[in-house]
Write a protein that holds these residues in place. Structure first.
Motif, PDB file in Angstrom:
ATOM      1  N   GLY B 248       8.985  -3.305 -15.510  1.00  0.00           N
ATOM      2  CA  GLY B 248       7.969  -2.659 -14.684  1.00  0.00           C
ATOM      3  C   GLY B 248       6.783  -3.567 -14.452  1.00  0.00           C
ATOM      4  O   GLY B 248       6.271  -3.676 -13.342  1.00  0.00           O
ATOM      5  N   ASP B 249       6.313  -4.216 -15.506  1.00  0.00           N
ATOM      6  CA  ASP B 249       5.186  -5.141 -15.395  1.00  0.00           C
ATOM      7  C   ASP B 249       5.162  -5.934 -16.692  1.00  0.00           C
ATOM      8  O   ASP B 249       4.694  -5.432 -17.721  1.00  0.00           O
ATOM      9  CB  ASP B 249       3.882  -4.353 -15.196  1.00  0.00           C
ATOM     10  CG  ASP B 249       2.671  -5.270 -15.038  1.00  0.00           C
ATOM     11  OD1 ASP B 249       2.751  -6.447 -15.435  1.00  0.00           O
ATOM     12  OD2 ASP B 249       1.646  -4.795 -14.518  1.00  0.00           O
ATOM     13  N   LEU B 311      16.122  -0.710  -8.901  1.00  0.00           N
ATOM     14  CA  LEU B 311      15.237  -1.343  -7.935  1.00  0.00           C
ATOM     15  C   LEU B 311      15.313  -2.849  -8.111  1.00  0.00           C
ATOM     16  O   LEU B 311      15.371  -3.350  -9.224  1.00  0.00           O
ATOM     17  CB  LEU B 311      13.790  -0.905  -8.165  1.00  0.00           C
ATOM     18  CG  LEU B 311      13.414   0.499  -7.760  1.00  0.00           C
ATOM     19  CD1 LEU B 311      11.941   0.726  -8.033  1.00  0.00           C
ATOM     20  CD2 LEU B 311      13.688   0.691  -6.285  1.00  0.00           C
ATOM     21  N   TYR B 316      13.115   0.130 -13.016  1.00  0.00           N
ATOM     22  CA  TYR B 316      13.622   1.438 -12.621  1.00  0.00           C
ATOM     23  C   TYR B 316      15.116   1.335 -12.371  1.00  0.00           C
ATOM     24  O   TYR B 316      15.580   0.370 -11.775  1.00  0.00           O
ATOM     25  CB  TYR B 316      12.905   1.895 -11.347  1.00  0.00           C
ATOM     26  CG  TYR B 316      13.109   3.349 -10.997  1.00  0.00           C
ATOM     27  CD1 TYR B 316      12.473   4.342 -11.734  1.00  0.00           C
ATOM     28  CD2 TYR B 316      13.929   3.714  -9.950  1.00  0.00           C
ATOM     29  CE1 TYR B 316      12.664   5.668 -11.418  1.00  0.00           C
ATOM     30  CE2 TYR B 316      14.109   5.047  -9.623  1.00  0.00           C
ATOM     31  CZ  TYR B 316      13.469   6.015 -10.361  1.00  0.00           C
ATOM     32  OH  TYR B 316      13.650   7.339 -10.052  1.00  0.00           O
ATOM     33  N   ARG B 365      11.756   5.968  -4.947  1.00  0.00           N
ATOM     34  CA  ARG B 365      10.693   5.353  -5.714  1.00  0.00           C
ATOM     35  C   ARG B 365       9.335   5.839  -5.231  1.00  0.00           C
ATOM     36  O   ARG B 365       8.436   6.109  -5.997  1.00  0.00           O
ATOM     37  CB  ARG B 365      10.765   3.841  -5.617  1.00  0.00           C
ATOM     38  CG  ARG B 365       9.831   3.200  -6.632  1.00  0.00           C
ATOM     39  CD  ARG B 365       9.299   1.866  -6.218  1.00  0.00           C
ATOM     40  NE  ARG B 365       9.088   1.777  -4.804  1.00  0.00           N
ATOM     41  CZ  ARG B 365       9.276   0.684  -4.112  1.00  0.00           C
ATOM     42  NH1 ARG B 365       9.722  -0.377  -4.709  1.00  0.00           N
ATOM     43  NH2 ARG B 365       9.042   0.680  -2.826  1.00  0.00           N
ATOM     44  N   ARG B 367       8.685   8.650  -3.985  1.00  0.00           N
ATOM     45  CA  ARG B 367       8.465  10.016  -4.477  1.00  0.00           C
ATOM     46  C   ARG B 367       8.024  10.001  -5.926  1.00  0.00           C
ATOM     47  O   ARG B 367       7.148  10.753  -6.327  1.00  0.00           O
ATOM     48  CB  ARG B 367       9.757  10.838  -4.343  1.00  0.00           C
ATOM     49  CG  ARG B 367       9.966  11.323  -2.945  1.00  0.00           C
ATOM     50  CD  ARG B 367      11.058  12.351  -2.927  1.00  0.00           C
ATOM     51  NE  ARG B 367      10.725  13.539  -3.681  1.00  0.00           N
ATOM     52  CZ  ARG B 367      10.680  14.743  -3.161  1.00  0.00           C
ATOM     53  NH1 ARG B 367      10.918  14.909  -1.899  1.00  0.00           N
ATOM     54  NH2 ARG B 367      10.418  15.778  -3.920  1.00  0.00           N
ATOM     55  N   VAL B 368       8.671   9.153  -6.717  1.00  0.00           N
ATOM     56  CA  VAL B 368       8.346   9.118  -8.138  1.00  0.00           C
ATOM     57  C   VAL B 368       6.923   8.635  -8.365  1.00  0.00           C
ATOM     58  O   VAL B 368       6.189   9.155  -9.184  1.00  0.00           O
ATOM     59  CB  VAL B 368       9.344   8.216  -8.896  1.00  0.00           C
ATOM     60  CG1 VAL B 368       8.884   7.991 -10.317  1.00  0.00           C
ATOM     61  CG2 VAL B 368      10.713   8.857  -8.895  1.00  0.00           C
ATOM     62  N   THR B 369       6.535   7.603  -7.626  1.00  0.00           N
ATOM     63  CA  THR B 369       5.218   7.030  -7.871  1.00  0.00           C
ATOM     64  C   THR B 369       4.151   7.665  -6.999  1.00  0.00           C
ATOM     65  O   THR B 369       3.023   7.215  -6.972  1.00  0.00           O
ATOM     66  CB  THR B 369       5.220   5.519  -7.593  1.00  0.00           C
ATOM     67  OG1 THR B 369       5.579   5.336  -6.230  1.00  0.00           O
ATOM     68  CG2 THR B 369       6.187   4.796  -8.484  1.00  0.00           C
ATOM     69  N   GLY B 370       4.478   8.713  -6.295  1.00  0.00           N
ATOM     70  CA  GLY B 370       3.475   9.405  -5.508  1.00  0.00           C
ATOM     71  C   GLY B 370       2.969   8.584  -4.335  1.00  0.00           C
ATOM     72  O   GLY B 370       1.766   8.535  -4.102  1.00  0.00           O
ATOM     73  N   ARG B 372       2.460   5.481  -3.679  1.00  0.00           N
ATOM     74  CA  ARG B 372       1.433   4.453  -3.839  1.00  0.00           C
ATOM     75  C   ARG B 372       2.046   3.101  -3.772  1.00  0.00           C
ATOM     76  O   ARG B 372       3.145   2.908  -4.228  1.00  0.00           O
ATOM     77  CB  ARG B 372       0.734   4.619  -5.181  1.00  0.00           C
ATOM     78  CG  ARG B 372      -0.454   5.517  -5.030  1.00  0.00           C
ATOM     79  CD  ARG B 372      -1.155   5.606  -6.349  1.00  0.00           C
ATOM     80  NE  ARG B 372      -1.196   6.986  -6.745  1.00  0.00           N
ATOM     81  CZ  ARG B 372      -2.252   7.539  -7.297  1.00  0.00           C
ATOM     82  NH1 ARG B 372      -3.321   6.837  -7.506  1.00  0.00           N
ATOM     83  NH2 ARG B 372      -2.238   8.790  -7.651  1.00  0.00           N
TER      84      ARG B 372
END
Ligand SMILES: Nc1ncnc2c1ncn2[C@@H]1O[C@H](COP(=O)(O)OP(=O)(O)OP(=O)(O)O)[C@@H](O)[C@H]1O
Ligand SMILES: [Mg+2]
Lengths: 273, 372
Positions: B248-249, B311, B316, B365, B367-370, B372
């Motif tokens: 993720g990071d 992804l 993810y 993705r 949708r999951v992260t709203g 952004r």
């Protein structure tokens, strides 16, 4: 606000032994000198504020303290013993927890997974050793509630949280894991009034438990509200350390801004800064 | 200490949380796309293909290549979730095949030594891959692309040395004949059960009464087993959390105390070992190894992982998704032979699936992260 705050300050005797001591720390990035010899220490039960202008080197400094950067020069001692952190994990094992300015959160992961990232509680043993998901979720909801935020659900992705909620998760996480030293790099920059007062109260609470707090802020009022000592950084060097009560808010503010300019501004803004 | 504003006693439910239907919750699972894909492809072949495709032997027919690809895809998916690629797994199958062939035929080692040897060599190459990527900070794409060629070339050269000039090494079957470990990596499992089922008239038989399907090919069992273990690790263990975090990071993960380097190198090693497992199974199955083994499999494995919801940017995805992605692959490859369509539609089909999967994952993705 005046210097009188609502908190009882840590009555740290001057000869108390520091938990962590940073001596003459230098940090170079290639030809950029970010820190040019900074000394700093944190005693148990005190809140030591680190202040300074943008780019002064505050974040770089606390990153050497939390094992992210290796200092180019200088020594770090914990309880008097020289330490050599090779990773943030080492610093955490020494009881140092940090809220980084960029929060170190992963947007695609849930609040719970972020909260316990790197330090997951487990149950079972051998091949059945697994994360204690239920305990993790309960702890997160509870810790967030203490900070004045009610999560919609602990399985919500951090990317969907508001900026302040995200910051609160990072703070709650550091408070939960900060056994000896708690480092907060501008933790209140995105927070509402209630959450800010909660964070300041939390600093006070953990300080009473004997944790040493390093608090970075651009807000003099917040710093004065909880700080016991104030160290001002400027262009990679310390301008000096002042004890609470030895310095007026105005003098501190001028130091933080590097002197002159702010005084002139203040006139035209009629003292609103 | 003055009063700290205490939050009012909260209602058990947050009023800002709309009730989320089952559909909406499912939409947030990474493997949803792959499951929908399996349903879609199955429906397509139920309509267009010969009914033989969905008999027991037909199913084994497409599940066998699906499993061989799927073992790679699960490794590739774990690595992708961890934020890296390995383009060398296809070549790794050839190279590990060479090591395994040389160990059993040329050196005459029993499987108890030959298999660990193959695995260790593969893991070491994976570790080299990973160390170069992490030490230099170069994209894993380019580093492993180099290994795609290096390992393929090494397989060719090595085969010529081991076989005395040919690019094929024969005699593996004779070499492992009767080895007590062989049933774990070759042939079919549950043979007696299938004989019994045949006698009971539950499954199809040949005229002589032997079952048409002598058992479950072992690769299918390995495939299912690995998918379950990988899913458990990802969803329920600290290691899984570290994999998601590292992908993720990696910076944030490392600052939070995740040993990112260790996680990523382990994933490279795991992926390489998945390649080695496929090599061992397929070489024992065919009795020989050649330099073209595993050709293009790196891309197919990555496609299966992406169809399964991974992804490309990491952080993810799911192993179960890759499991279904590989099944889709097997169904499409084999399924077309049961239809009137030209075999060559396969690649068009595949490209289309990949594109749809990527578009779909992108949507998920967000949708999951709203958004952004
Ligand atoms: N990784 C890096 N590479 C090169 N230069 C860096 C790096 N990190 C920091 N610097 C430089 O070091 C100086 C100090 O940066 P630092 O982030 O510590 O400032 P700061 O005091 O935290 O500022 P702010 O109040 O804006 O957060 C800056 O001039 C910055 O450009
Ligand atoms: Mg900073």
């Amino acid at each position: 606000m005046t210097q009188d705050s609502k908190f009882h300050h840590g009555d740290v005797s001057t000869d108390a032994k520091p938990i962590i001591e940073m001596i003459d720390i230098e940090k170079h990035f290639g030809n950029i000198i970010a820190l040019a010899g900074v000394s700093f220490d944190v005693k148990p039960g005190e809140c030591h504020c680190l202040l300074g202008d943008n780019g002064a080197g505050k974040s770089t400094f606390i990153k050497t303290m939390s094992g992210v950067h290796k200092p180019t020069h200088g020594t770090i001692t914990i309880d008097g013993k020289p330490m050599n952190f090779s990773s943030p994990r080492d610093a955490m094992e020494a009881g140092i927890a940090t809220v980084f300015q960029d929060l170190a959160m992963i947007p695609l992961m849930s609040v719970t997974r972020n909260f316990f990232m790197g330090r997951e509680p487990t149950i079972g043993r051998g091949p059945t050793k697994r994360m204690d998901v239920q305990k993790m979720n309960e702890t997160v909801v509870e810790e967030m509630r203490k900070m004045g935020i009610n999560l919609r659900g602990p399985d919500q992705a951090v990317g969907t949280l508001s900026g302040g909620e995200r910051q609160t998760v990072a703070i709650a996480r550091a408070v939960y894991f900060g056994a000896r030293v708690l480092i907060l790099d501008e933790p209140t920059s995105a927070l509402g009034v209630r959450q800010t007062s909660n964070v300041l109260a939390t600093i006070d609470r953990v300080r009473k438990q004997g944790v040493g707090v390093v608090f970075i802020s651009h807000n003099v009022r917040h710093a004065l509200a909880v700080g016991d000592r104030f160290t001002v950084l400027n262009r990679g060097k310390t301008l000096g350390t002042a004890k609470r009560g030895e310095i007026t808010p105005e003098a501190l503010q001028d130091l933080m801004a590097g002197g002159q300019e702010l005084a002139q501004l203040e006139g035209s803004l009629e003292g609103t800064v | 200490m003055a009063e700290v504003v205490q939050p009012a006693i909260q209602a058990a439910k947050d009023e800002r949380l709309k009730k989320e239907g089952l559909g909406a919750r499912l939409m947030k699972r990474p493997e949803l796309g792959a499951i929908a894909g399996v349903i879609l492809v199955t429906t397509f072949f139920l309509i267009t293909a010969d009914s033989a495709m969905f008999t027991l032997s037909g199913i084994m027919n497409f599940m066998t290549p699906a499993a061989q690809l799927g073992i790679l895809a699960i490794g590739a998916a774990m690595l992708m979730i961890g934020g890296e690629f390995d383009l060398s797994i296809g070549s790794m199958v050839a190279f590990a095949g060479l090591i395994f062939g040389a160990a059993t035929v040329t050196l005459g080692l029993p499987l108890i030594f030959a298999i660990p040897l193959t695995m260790i060599v593969a893991a070491m190459i994976g570790a080299v891959n990973g160390s170069i990527v992490l030490r230099t900070g170069l994209p894993s794409f380019i580093v492993t692309l180099a290994f795609l060629f290096v390992l393929r070339g090494a397989s060719l050269v090595g085969l010529k040395i081991a076989s005395g000039g040919s690019t094929q090494l024969r005699g593996v079957r004779d070499a492992v004949e009767g080895d007590w470990l062989a049933p774990l990596f070759s042939g079919d499992a549950f043979g007696p059960l299938f004989v019994w089922l045949a006698e009971a008239g539950v499954i199809e038989t040949f005229n002589n009464g032997a079952p048409k399907v002598p058992g479950i090919p072992v690769e299918i069992l390995w495939f299912a087993f690995l998918a379950l273990v990988a899913t458990y690790v990802l969803l329920r263990t600290p290691a899984g959390n570290w994999i998601f975090a590292a992908g993720g990071d990696s910076n944030a993960a490392s600052n939070s105390g995740v040993p990112v380097r260790k996680v990523k190198v382990s994933l490279f090693m795991l992926t390489a070992m998945c390649g080695a497992l496929v090599a061992i199974i397929t070489v024992m199955d065919s009795g020989s190894t050649d330099a073209r083994r595993g050709f293009m499999k790196e891309f197919e494995a990555i496609i299966a992982a992406v169809i399964g919801g991974c992804l490309l940017t990491g952080g993810y995805g799911s192993a179960i998704g890759a499991f279904f992605g590989a099944i889709i692959f097997g169904m499409v490859t084999i399924g077309l032979t049961y239809t009137d369509f030209d075999q060559d539609w396969f690649q068009i089909f595949l490209g289309g699936m990949l594109l749809i999967a990527v578009l779909f994952n992108n949507f998920i993705r967000k949708r999951v992260t709203g958004e952004r």
